[in-house]
Design an enzyme around this catalytic site. Sequence first.
Site, short mmCIF file in Angstrom:
data_model
loop_
_atom_site.label_atom_id
_atom_site.label_comp_id
_atom_site.label_asym_id
_atom_site.label_seq_id
_atom_site.Cartn_x
_atom_site.Cartn_y
_atom_site.Cartn_z
N LYS A 128 -4.12 9.61 22.97
CA LYS A 128 -4.34 9.60 21.73
C LYS A 128 -5.09 11.01 21.41
O LYS A 128 -5.24 11.45 19.99
CB LYS A 128 -5.36 8.54 21.00
CG LYS A 128 -5.04 7.19 21.16
CD LYS A 128 -6.19 6.25 20.92
CE LYS A 128 -5.76 4.73 21.62
NZ LYS A 128 -7.08 3.97 21.57
N ARG B 226 -13.28 8.68 7.52
CA ARG B 226 -14.35 8.10 8.19
C ARG B 226 -14.96 8.91 9.27
O ARG B 226 -15.91 8.63 9.88
CB ARG B 226 -13.89 6.78 8.69
CG ARG B 226 -13.95 5.83 7.57
CD ARG B 226 -13.53 4.47 8.46
NE ARG B 226 -12.12 4.19 8.10
CZ ARG B 226 -11.36 3.06 8.41
NH1 ARG B 226 -12.11 2.05 8.91
NH2 ARG B 226 -10.45 3.00 7.73
N HIS C 130 -11.58 14.33 1.49
CA HIS C 130 -12.06 14.22 2.67
C HIS C 130 -11.57 15.40 3.64
O HIS C 130 -11.48 15.28 4.79
CB HIS C 130 -11.68 13.06 3.43
CG HIS C 130 -12.33 11.76 2.37
ND1 HIS C 130 -13.62 11.57 2.21
CD2 HIS C 130 -11.69 10.64 1.78
CE1 HIS C 130 -13.95 10.58 1.51
NE2 HIS C 130 -12.71 9.75 1.30
N ARG D 102 -14.79 -6.61 17.03
CA ARG D 102 -13.54 -6.59 16.25
C ARG D 102 -12.77 -7.89 16.36
O ARG D 102 -13.30 -8.86 16.72
CB ARG D 102 -12.81 -5.16 16.64
CG ARG D 102 -12.61 -5.01 18.26
CD ARG D 102 -12.22 -3.54 18.23
NE ARG D 102 -13.55 -2.82 17.99
CZ ARG D 102 -13.88 -1.72 18.68
NH1 ARG D 102 -13.27 -1.23 19.36
NH2 ARG D 102 -15.17 -0.99 18.25
N PRO E 145 -4.55 5.28 14.09
CA PRO E 145 -3.81 6.25 14.90
C PRO E 145 -3.72 5.90 16.34
O PRO E 145 -4.87 5.84 17.12
CB PRO E 145 -3.87 7.57 14.66
CG PRO E 145 -5.18 7.70 13.88
CD PRO E 145 -5.73 6.29 13.56
N GLU E 146 -2.75 5.30 16.99
CA GLU E 146 -2.67 5.16 18.15
C GLU E 146 -1.54 6.02 19.15
O GLU E 146 -1.43 7.05 18.16
CB GLU E 146 -2.52 3.62 18.71
CG GLU E 146 -3.36 2.80 18.37
CD GLU E 146 -3.27 1.06 18.41
OE1 GLU E 146 -2.84 0.84 19.46
OE2 GLU E 146 -3.93 0.49 17.81
#
Length: 295
Positions: free
Chosen positions: A61, A122, A99, A278, A2-3
Amino acid sequence: MPELPEVEVVRRGLVEHVLGRVVDSVEVHHPRAVRRHLAGPEDLATQLLGARLVSADRRGKYLWLQVDDTTRGTRAVVVHLGMSGQLRVQRVGAPDEKHLRIRLRLRNDAGAVTELRFVDQRTFGGWVVDALELVEGSLLPRTVSHIARDPLDVAFDADRVVAAMRRKRTEVKRALLDQTLASGIGNIYADEALWRAQLHGRRPTDKLTRTQAHRVLESAAAVMTEALAAGGTSFDALYVNVNGDSGYFARSLAAYGQADRPCSRCGDRIIRESFMNRSSFSCPRCQPAPRARKA
DNA sequence: CAAGGCTCCTGATAGC
DNA sequence: TGCTATCAGGAGCCTT
């Protein structure tokens, strides 16, 4: 991941589905989800119980629900989705997600109860309850006070950001990801903005012309606006949706994740390079790497 | 003080 | 088949 556009879609969903409701109960199912709330899970629950959700705001964000109650004043619950966070509006009794990290029960004035759930595989995301303070004309939770305005903010000052960027001794992709310079841009939209502006991410910011710096910021704003237009039209009512996969506009990405596919501008092959542990994707012809790299 | 690197976390996937 | 290694990455925190 998500940005800004994905977070804005969530914010709009919250406006539609939870504003005006009162918090009936709070359950924290995983301590990591509230690790930034230093006073602990019980305090977070206490601060929210009985309060009414009065607005949903966003910067970059970060997103927050302002809560108000007559005896304890005004605060906000700040939500960051991290890598994999989702907010879902669910009926009471719907099966728990694998989760599920936090559950709020919310009651409207007619007495109907629904749940707002924070689901986060996560666990990079989390919630904080914070006081609000005035920073350069904006009322922000303390947790968000160091975050710069994002390119879709009406008060975003591009000239100022360009000047600050060109004063820095860093690379342009790093600068785009620096949330204290301009917020909301993550790895995907950084690569897309650089592709549109025809700049390699390793170009030093102090060597960019003003025009180049403006162009990359304008490109970031444009690509995020387009993503928002695509994503904002397809969320489910039961789901204050975001899944980080950017599913509905992934097909329109020009650079990110497109290794070995032809550049839609020149036909050359998009390459993947390693960057900050990354990946970066770019067109070697449209976005030539800088030749000398000095520390 | 600025810049850059490390680390948190889980699941999917690749490789042997 | 089943194990291990690798990758995904936002942002606070630590080191240089």
